[in-house]
Design an enzyme around this catalytic site. Structure first.
Site, mmCIF file in Angstrom:
data_model
loop_
_atom_site.group_PDB
_atom_site.id
_atom_site.type_symbol
_atom_site.label_atom_id
_atom_site.label_comp_id
_atom_site.label_asym_id
_atom_site.label_seq_id
_atom_site.Cartn_x
_atom_site.Cartn_y
_atom_site.Cartn_z
ATOM 1 N N ARG A 22 -37.071 -28.267 41.462
ATOM 2 C CA ARG A 22 -37.361 -27.961 42.860
ATOM 3 C C ARG A 22 -38.847 -27.782 43.029
ATOM 4 O O ARG A 22 -39.464 -26.977 42.352
ATOM 5 C CB ARG A 22 -36.702 -26.621 43.215
ATOM 6 C CG ARG A 22 -35.496 -26.764 44.009
ATOM 7 C CD ARG A 22 -34.966 -25.502 44.569
ATOM 8 N NE ARG A 22 -35.516 -24.223 44.184
ATOM 9 C CZ ARG A 22 -35.175 -23.095 44.774
ATOM 10 N NH1 ARG A 22 -34.333 -23.099 45.775
ATOM 11 N NH2 ARG A 22 -35.676 -21.959 44.380
ATOM 12 N N THR A 36 -42.111 -27.121 48.793
ATOM 13 C CA THR A 36 -41.194 -27.712 49.784
ATOM 14 C C THR A 36 -39.736 -27.345 49.517
ATOM 15 O O THR A 36 -38.887 -27.510 50.389
ATOM 16 C CB THR A 36 -41.293 -29.252 49.747
ATOM 17 O OG1 THR A 36 -40.806 -29.689 48.466
ATOM 18 C CG2 THR A 36 -42.724 -29.732 49.924
ATOM 19 N N ASP A 48 -34.079 -16.648 38.095
ATOM 20 C CA ASP A 48 -34.236 -18.073 37.775
ATOM 21 C C ASP A 48 -33.338 -18.405 36.581
ATOM 22 O O ASP A 48 -33.609 -17.975 35.448
ATOM 23 C CB ASP A 48 -35.710 -18.367 37.448
ATOM 24 C CG ASP A 48 -35.951 -19.863 37.263
ATOM 25 O OD1 ASP A 48 -35.249 -20.485 36.441
ATOM 26 O OD2 ASP A 48 -36.826 -20.407 37.942
ATOM 27 N N ASP A 75 -35.000 -20.180 33.477
ATOM 28 C CA ASP A 75 -35.855 -19.274 32.703
ATOM 29 C C ASP A 75 -35.021 -18.278 31.905
ATOM 30 O O ASP A 75 -35.355 -17.944 30.752
ATOM 31 C CB ASP A 75 -36.808 -18.509 33.633
ATOM 32 C CG ASP A 75 -37.985 -19.367 34.066
ATOM 33 O OD1 ASP A 75 -38.301 -20.342 33.356
ATOM 34 O OD2 ASP A 75 -38.584 -19.066 35.113
HETATM 35 C C1 PRP Z 1 -32.746 -24.446 39.806
HETATM 36 C C2 PRP Z 1 -31.252 -24.571 39.589
HETATM 37 C C3 PRP Z 1 -30.885 -25.711 40.486
HETATM 38 C C4 PRP Z 1 -31.840 -25.545 41.637
HETATM 39 C C5 PRP Z 1 -31.093 -24.933 42.777
HETATM 40 O O1 PRP Z 1 -33.421 -25.386 39.071
HETATM 41 O O2 PRP Z 1 -30.900 -24.759 38.245
HETATM 42 O O3 PRP Z 1 -31.052 -26.994 39.877
HETATM 43 O O4 PRP Z 1 -32.878 -24.655 41.208
HETATM 44 O O5 PRP Z 1 -31.880 -24.851 43.900
HETATM 45 P P1 PRP Z 1 -31.599 -25.706 45.206
HETATM 46 O O6 PRP Z 1 -30.132 -25.558 45.499
HETATM 47 O O7 PRP Z 1 -32.452 -25.040 46.249
HETATM 48 O O8 PRP Z 1 -31.997 -27.116 44.954
HETATM 49 P P2 PRP Z 1 -35.025 -25.377 38.970
HETATM 50 O O9 PRP Z 1 -35.627 -26.260 40.017
HETATM 51 O O10 PRP Z 1 -35.499 -23.962 38.935
HETATM 52 O O11 PRP Z 1 -35.287 -26.109 37.612
HETATM 53 P P3 PRP Z 1 -34.892 -25.684 36.110
HETATM 54 O O12 PRP Z 1 -33.396 -25.904 35.968
HETATM 55 O O13 PRP Z 1 -35.687 -26.663 35.313
HETATM 56 O O14 PRP Z 1 -35.291 -24.261 35.876
HETATM 57 N N1 URA Z 2 -32.726 -21.526 41.293
HETATM 58 C C1 URA Z 2 -32.530 -20.454 40.489
HETATM 59 O O1 URA Z 2 -32.599 -20.583 39.270
HETATM 60 N N2 URA Z 2 -32.263 -19.271 41.054
HETATM 61 C C2 URA Z 2 -32.161 -19.107 42.387
HETATM 62 O O2 URA Z 2 -31.888 -17.981 42.854
HETATM 63 C C3 URA Z 2 -32.374 -20.229 43.204
HETATM 64 C C4 URA Z 2 -32.643 -21.427 42.635
#
Ligand code: PRP
Ligand code: URA
Length: 210
Positions: free
Chosen positions: A105, A109, A201, A204
């Site tokens: 994400r 944005t 997160d 993380d």
């Molecule tokens: C997180 C999560 C989803 C996304 C959800 O990933 O694992 O993929 O955010 O958010 P959304 O519904 O608003 O799209 P992130 O972008 O943090 O990446 P990561 O899995 O690499 O930590």
């Molecule tokens: N992605 C995450 O990992 N946590 C949230 O709360 C939203 C998006």
């Protein structure tokens, strides 16, 4: 909420999700719990798998019993946090193939950016379960579903540990044909797109990167 949205309320799921939420839960425990939750959710998300009859001889007698039809399945984790759910799903469906979609994400944005993709060659013939612990704005999941539809997949399910109402609404609006399974539905998103109260997160916390 339409009939395709399934909020799973099994006590074991609720209990494990509460531990996930706790900011003091260690990376090791968090990772193990995400895997266990994914395993339990798979049990619910596969309730409609078709069965067929098979003849089996037990040590006592021969009879006709049920077995799962040769259904071809694929699990598609959204990288990176979705990786934390793969082991749990594979424990329940060991013959499933695994395709990967890399999305992150954009922090400004909140829109998903694709950086990786590798699917089984026969993905169009497979029923797909997309896995990701978090359904926040729904942008990542919606993009992943669109992507699988472009590959020709016809039966797609989405499995998330935790969702926000905004994410559920987006999937209902953009992909009303997709069945969604979540173990928790929270209150709202904050201004950074985080689920409140949420669990932070997920990526993380699974990989210990913060
Ligand atoms: C997180 C999560 C989803 C996304 C959800 O990933 O694992 O993929 O955010 O958010 P959304 O519904 O608003 O799209 P992130 O972008 O943090 O990446 P990561 O899995 O690499 O930590
Ligand atoms: N992605 C995450 O990992 N946590 C949230 O709360 C939203 C998006």
């Amino acid at each position: 909420m339409n009939d395709n949205i399934h909020i799973l309320t099994h006590p074991l799921l609720q209990h494990k999700l509460t531990i996930l939420r706790n900011q003091n839960t260690s990376t090791k425990d968090f990772r193990e719990l995400v895997s266990e939750i994914a395993m339990l959710m798979t049990y619910e998300a596969t309730r409609d798998l078709p069965l067929e009859d098979v003849e089996v001889t037990t040590p006592v007698a021969t009879g006709t019993f049920k077995t799962i039809c040769g259904k071809k399945l694929a699990i598609v984790p959204i990288l990176r946090a979705g990786l934390g759910m793969v082991d749990g799903v594979l424990k329940m469906i060991p013959a499933a193939r695994v395709g990967h979609i890399g999305l992150y994400r954009d922090p400004e944005t909140l829109e998903p950016v694709k950086y990786y993709c590798k699917m089984p060659a026969d993905i169009a013939e497979r029923d797909v379960i997309i896995v990701d612990p978090m359904l926040a704005t729904g942008g990542s999941a919606s993009a992943a579903i669109t992507f699988m539809k472009e590959y020709g997949c016809k039966h797609i399910k989405l499995m998330d540990v935790l969702a926000a109402p905004e994410g559920i609404a987006r999937i209902e609006r953009e992909h009303p044909d997709v069945e969604v399974y979540v173990a928790g539905l929270d209150d709202h998103l904050n201004s950074h797109g985080y689920i409140v109260p949420g669990l932070g997160d997920a990526g993380d916390r699974i990989f210990g990167t913060k």
